[in-house]
Every structure is written in C-alpha cells, then in structure tokens.
Design an enzyme around this catalytic site. Structure first.
Site, mmCIF file in Angstrom:
data_model
loop_
_atom_site.group_PDB
_atom_site.id
_atom_site.type_symbol
_atom_site.label_atom_id
_atom_site.label_comp_id
_atom_site.label_asym_id
_atom_site.label_seq_id
_atom_site.Cartn_x
_atom_site.Cartn_y
_atom_site.Cartn_z
ATOM 1 N N ARG A 1 32.441 8.614 -14.289
ATOM 2 C CA ARG A 1 32.170 7.146 -14.810
ATOM 3 C C ARG A 1 30.600 6.471 -15.266
ATOM 4 N NH1 ARG A 1 34.666 3.123 -10.169
ATOM 5 N NH2 ARG A 1 34.841 5.139 -8.649
ATOM 6 N N ASN B 1 -18.474 -7.038 -22.557
ATOM 7 C CA ASN B 1 -17.184 -8.702 -23.795
ATOM 8 C C ASN B 1 -16.727 -7.529 -24.479
ATOM 9 O OD1 ASN B 1 -15.990 -10.446 -24.739
ATOM 10 N ND2 ASN B 1 -17.655 -11.471 -23.808
ATOM 11 N N ALA C 1 -12.182 -9.824 -29.754
ATOM 12 C CA ALA C 1 -10.744 -10.199 -29.870
ATOM 13 C C ALA C 1 -10.573 -8.625 -31.595
ATOM 14 C CB ALA C 1 -10.005 -10.806 -30.685
ATOM 15 N N GLY D 1 29.888 15.969 -6.807
ATOM 16 C CA GLY D 1 30.617 15.069 -7.088
ATOM 17 C C GLY D 1 30.557 14.782 -8.660
ATOM 18 N N SER E 1 -15.755 -9.110 -32.426
ATOM 19 C CA SER E 1 -14.832 -8.421 -33.001
ATOM 20 C C SER E 1 -14.098 -7.979 -33.831
ATOM 21 C CB SER E 1 -13.640 -10.267 -33.105
ATOM 22 O OG SER E 1 -13.782 -10.927 -32.360
ATOM 23 N N TYR F 1 25.782 10.650 1.760
ATOM 24 C CA TYR F 1 26.126 10.899 -0.143
ATOM 25 C C TYR F 1 24.858 10.625 -0.867
ATOM 26 C CZ TYR F 1 31.535 10.371 1.394
ATOM 27 O OH TYR F 1 32.154 10.254 2.090
ATOM 28 N N GLY F 2 24.653 11.335 -1.987
ATOM 29 C CA GLY F 2 23.796 11.103 -2.999
ATOM 30 C C GLY F 2 23.786 9.945 -3.444
HETATM 31 C C1 UD1 Z 1 35.015 9.004 1.183
HETATM 32 C C2 UD1 Z 1 35.370 8.814 2.132
HETATM 33 C C3 UD1 Z 1 36.303 7.884 2.357
HETATM 34 C C4 UD1 Z 1 35.229 5.833 2.214
HETATM 35 C C5 UD1 Z 1 34.028 6.553 0.502
HETATM 36 C C6 UD1 Z 1 33.323 6.025 0.944
HETATM 37 C C7 UD1 Z 1 36.456 11.146 2.130
HETATM 38 C C8 UD1 Z 1 37.462 12.105 2.424
HETATM 39 N N1 UD1 Z 1 36.862 10.142 1.875
HETATM 40 O O1 UD1 Z 1 36.207 9.036 -0.396
HETATM 41 O O2 UD1 Z 1 36.633 7.896 3.434
HETATM 42 O O3 UD1 Z 1 36.032 5.043 2.420
HETATM 43 O O4 UD1 Z 1 34.077 8.047 0.463
HETATM 44 O O5 UD1 Z 1 32.484 5.739 -0.363
HETATM 45 O O6 UD1 Z 1 35.469 12.048 2.908
HETATM 46 N N2 UD1 Z 1 31.550 15.150 -2.633
HETATM 47 C C9 UD1 Z 1 31.385 16.158 -3.409
HETATM 48 N N3 UD1 Z 1 31.920 17.191 -3.350
HETATM 49 C C10 UD1 Z 1 33.537 16.772 -3.238
HETATM 50 C C11 UD1 Z 1 34.098 16.112 -3.579
HETATM 51 C C12 UD1 Z 1 33.155 14.743 -2.938
HETATM 52 O O7 UD1 Z 1 29.869 16.963 -2.829
HETATM 53 O O8 UD1 Z 1 34.326 18.364 -3.417
HETATM 54 C C13 UD1 Z 1 30.822 14.055 -3.077
HETATM 55 C C14 UD1 Z 1 30.291 12.782 -3.920
HETATM 56 O O9 UD1 Z 1 29.477 13.357 -4.282
HETATM 57 C C15 UD1 Z 1 29.918 12.031 -3.116
HETATM 58 C C16 UD1 Z 1 30.520 12.000 -2.017
HETATM 59 O O10 UD1 Z 1 31.003 12.871 -1.973
HETATM 60 O O11 UD1 Z 1 28.379 11.471 -3.453
HETATM 61 C C17 UD1 Z 1 31.883 11.440 -1.926
HETATM 62 O O12 UD1 Z 1 33.078 11.396 -2.715
HETATM 63 P P1 UD1 Z 1 34.192 10.833 -3.260
HETATM 64 O O13 UD1 Z 1 35.020 11.326 -3.878
HETATM 65 O O14 UD1 Z 1 33.500 9.403 -3.308
HETATM 66 O O15 UD1 Z 1 34.272 10.254 -1.819
HETATM 67 P P2 UD1 Z 1 35.858 9.011 -1.753
HETATM 68 O O16 UD1 Z 1 37.262 9.769 -2.717
HETATM 69 O O17 UD1 Z 1 35.765 7.885 -2.626
#
Ligand code: UD1
Ligand code: MG
Length: 447
Positions: free
Chosen positions: A21, A362, A365, A17, A390, A107-108
C-alpha cells in the site's frame, strides 16, 4: 530515561511484509519519520536497552535494508516466502542461537514505541507470576480489523484475529499491537506448535499466547503503536511526532510563533529563548544555541547556529553551515559548508559555499562565492572585519585579508592583502550631455 533491563535482551524486528500500500520502490521501513528511517528510530530506541542481539527479518527489498543497517552489528534474517508473523519470528531463530534471555518482538512499521513501554513489557515478563509471554495491547477509538486480546485481570487467554473472530470477540475493545516480549526458553518451542489452519492460512505469532502456560498483557496509548501501511498513515505518524516535538520545544523555553507550521527533525537541538517564526523547516543535524531568532520561511539542515544569531527570513542553511555568535544571515541567503565568524553579516541575496568568513566581516547584497568550476570545489577566505561590496563574485580559491575592502561589483580572482582596497570591475566612463543629445537626434528622425 529507562534503565537497561537486568536480563539479557534480544530484539527481533519484523519487516518482511510487502508494504504494497505504500506503492513505493523504497522498502517500507526505510521511509522517514522526522528525517530518519522508521527502522533507525526503532534501532535507536532499542539501543537504550543495551540489547545483546538485534535481528531484522526481511523479505523483498532486503538489499535496501541490509545497506541501511550495514556496519551496525544488526543481523538481517530472510523470510521467503512470507507465511505469517509466527513464521517470520522463526526465521530469526538461527541468529539467536545460544541466546538466553528476553526476546522483544517489534514491527518495523510501528516505529515510535518508547523505551519506557519496551521496559514495561520486559519488566512484566519478570513479575511475580512470571508469564512466558507479554502482549502489548491498546484500546483504539475504532478497533477496525486488529486482532482482539481476550484477557481477564491482565492475563491473556488468547488472541483472535479479526477474520477468525465471532461477533462477541469482535466486540472486545482490547486490541493486539502485535508487539510482544517472550522468554527465549519458551519462544521457539511455542512457535514449533503453531499451525496455519485459520482464515488467512498463515502461521500466526499470536497463537503462542493460548499455547503458553501464562501470558500477560501490558497496555499503551493507541498513538504509540500506530502502524504505517500507507502514505496517509506515514503522514499521520509524522504529524503526531511533530506535535509532540513542538510541545517539548515550548516546554523547554523555545517560542514558536505558529507551532503547527514548524517542522523538526529527530535530532534537532534547540537552546533556551530561541524564537522560531512561522514556516521554518529543520532538516537533520541542526543545533541552535540560546537566544537565536530564526525568521519565517527558513530551511535549515546540518547547521550549527551560535548564540544570539539571527537567521532569515527566507534563509537556507545547508550542511556544514556554522553561524557564529550574533552573526546575521538575511533573506535569500544560502550558506553551505561555510563558517561565519561572530558578528559577521550576510544580509541579502548571497551564496556562500566552502568559505570561512571572519568575525564582523560584512558581505554586501548579492555577494557570491564562485566555489565550483565544474570539476572541483575551492575555498574562499574572508578575513575579520573585511567588507565586500554588493554584487561581488569571489572566485575561489581566493583570500580577502582582514580589514580589506572589495568595491561593489568586483569579480575577485586574486588574493587581496589585509586592509587593501580591491576594485575588479570596468572603469566608469561619463560623457556629459550625451543622453540629451541622443534623445534629440532620435526625436528629429521621427518628426
Ligand atoms: C498483526 C497481528 C494482529 C495485530 C496487528 C497489529 C498476527 C497474526 N496478527 O496482524 O493481531 O492486531 O498485527 O497491526 O500477528 N510480517 C512479516 N512476515 C510475515 C507477515 C508479517 O515479517 O509473513 C511483518 C510485517 O512486515 C509487519 C508485521 O509483521 O511489520 C505485521 O504484519 P501484518 O501483515 O500487518 O499483520 P496483521 O495481519 O495486520
Ligand atoms: Mg497490519
């Protein structure tokens, strides 16, 4: 501590991702919690499961992630472009060629999932009804835009993404954390079946749930699966981690006078009967023995503190500071890459770097080790029981012998033998009556 799963485990960490943000040049998963990158937290937790393989799926900023995991045997897979979580997992398939067992999908940006929760997910995969997929879910106070888990008696029918959900589905309180455990013999075939015909136009990992023969749900506390998408969420997760660590410190016999003002690192080690006064910050790599007092407003990093020592207030211990038993480091003292012997004292306004200070020495200061000439760092040695007056500057490399005395205000550039007195300053001149005559002369001129 959980014991490793009896089945082979592989972990896939999704981190492709964009992390928009965060508004950062640093990859999101490399932002630290408790002084350690989120990704490193996850890798450390996974390590306790003795995984056969670990894959991180990255998109933009992959050089940073590659550099961060270099030499750890972690495989970095690339997802370009990012077409959704299902597509992301598919990018790890090549790295898992030949692997048969349980695949943990993490998730990272959800860095603090415990080994215990991971183990519960893996164990559920091998429960009586042997589901192919286990979903980790939670019940937050506000379900926001999380995917909803449609389940009955612990068996999941499907997961509906918020933007694809109707009002009835949105009313479901059970939310998808996104984390899953999936048997490898089912995973790749299920992923081959998912499409992108949905509100986001993405390949949803969550779609494998409805396609699987059986999917089960495991629940956990919302705090554990809190994701980090912004600096605000980063601070919130940090705050949660710190609160838990303070509780643990106190439970283990540490007095925190004002717990909410003390900040620990992921690897802080604290003995029994340690007292930490308000506003103390522990950076990474600090070990504190029993009965140590750390006074207010001190900052410590990479330091080892021996039993009964006192540090602060307003002390700064930098990497390589080793403070001996019952030694004292007082206010406005900075110590870097230096060993302070047992019972030694550096009580006021000093900089001690690249030095070895003997037991019970010792340092008065304002003692400064001049360890750097702009090109190289040099070492200062002060013997046991030596006394440095000191405001002395010890110009390294230099050795002050055991029991030697250095007169206050000295600039010591040559070694001082044991038990000698070294004076290295201008000789004092006193002219009797000079000041009175001076004033009289000035007054006469003014009149
Ligand atoms: C996802 C889940 C949702 C869950 C939510 C929790 C899906 C479709 N939806 O939604 O059900 O409630 O997480 O936070 O899985 N990532 C990639 N490649 C991509 C897209 C995402 O590596 O193409 C990674 C992101 O870096 C992140 C994780 O997957 O670590 C989740 O991605 P994010 O876009 O936040 O998923 P949500 O749409 O929030
Ligand atoms: Mg998300």
């Amino acid at each position: 501590m959980s014991s490793p799963s009896p089945h082979p485990v592989a972990a896939i960490i999704l981190a492709a991702g964009r992390g928009t943000r965060m508004k950062s040049d640093r990859h999101k998963v490399l932002h630290p919690i408790a002084g350690r990158p989120m990704l490193a937290h996850l890798l450390a937790t996974i390590e306790t499961l003795a995984p056969a393989r670990r894959v991180v799926v990255v998109g933009s900023g992959r050089e940073q992630v590659e550099a961060a995991v270099a030499g750890q045997g972690v495989i970095v897979a690339v997802q370009e472009p990012q077409l959704g979580t299902g597509h992301a997992v598919q990018q790890a398939q090549a790295a898992l060629t030949g692997f048969a067992g349980d695949v943990l999908i993490l998730y990272g940006d959800v860095p603090l999932v415990s080994a215990e929760t991971m183990t519960r997910m893996l164990d559920r995969l091998h429960g009586d009804d042997a589901p192919a997929v286990v979903v980790l879910a939670f019940r937050p106070d506000d379900a926001l835009r999380y995917g909803r888990v449609i389940a009955e008696d612990g068996i999941v029918a499907r997961i509906v993404e918020y933007q694809d959900a109707g009002a009835a589905e949105r009313a479901v309180p059970l939310c998808n954390s996104g984390l899953m455990a999936v048997r490898s013999d089912a995973l790749w075939a299920l992923l081959d079946q998912i499409g992108s015909d949905n509100a986001a136009g993405e390949y949803y990992l969550t779609d494998i749930v409805a396609l699987a023969e059986r999917a089960a749900v495991v629940e956990t506390a919302p705090e554990e699966v809190a994701g980090i998408n912004s600096r605000g969420e980063l601070a919130a997760v940090e705050a949660g981690w710190q609160a838990a660590r303070r509780e643990r410190a106190m439970a283990e016999g540490v007095t925190l006078v004002a717990p909410e003002t003390v900040w620990f690192a992921h690897d802080t080690v604290l003995g029994r009967d340690v007292t930490v006064e308000p506003h103390v910050v522990f950076g990474p790599g600090v070990t504190v023995a029993d009965a140590v007092t750390i006074r207010a407003f001190s900052h410590l990093e990479g330091a080892t503190i021996g039993r009964g020592a006192e540090v602060g207030p307003y002390a700064r211990l930098r990497p390589g500071a080793v403070i001996g038993e019952s030694a004292k480091v007082g206010n406005f003292v900075e110590i870097k890459q230096a060993v302070l012997g047992a019972g030694a004292k550096v009580n006021h306004l000093s900089y001690i770097g690249d030095a070895v200070i003997g037991a019970k020495a010792n340092l008065g200061a304002g003692t400064i080790t001049c360890n750097y000439d702009g090109f190289t760092k040099s070492k200062t040695v002060v013997g046991a029981g030596a006394f440095v007056g000191s405001n002395s500057a010890l110009v390294a490399p230099v050795t002050i012998g055991d029991g030697a005395i250095v007169g206050a205000g000295s600039v010591v550039t040559r070694d001082v033998e044991p038990d000698a007195l070294a004076l290295a300053r201008g000789r004092q001149t006193v002219i009797g009556g000079w000041a009175a005559r001076f004033r009289m002369g000035k007054a006469a001129k003014k009149a």
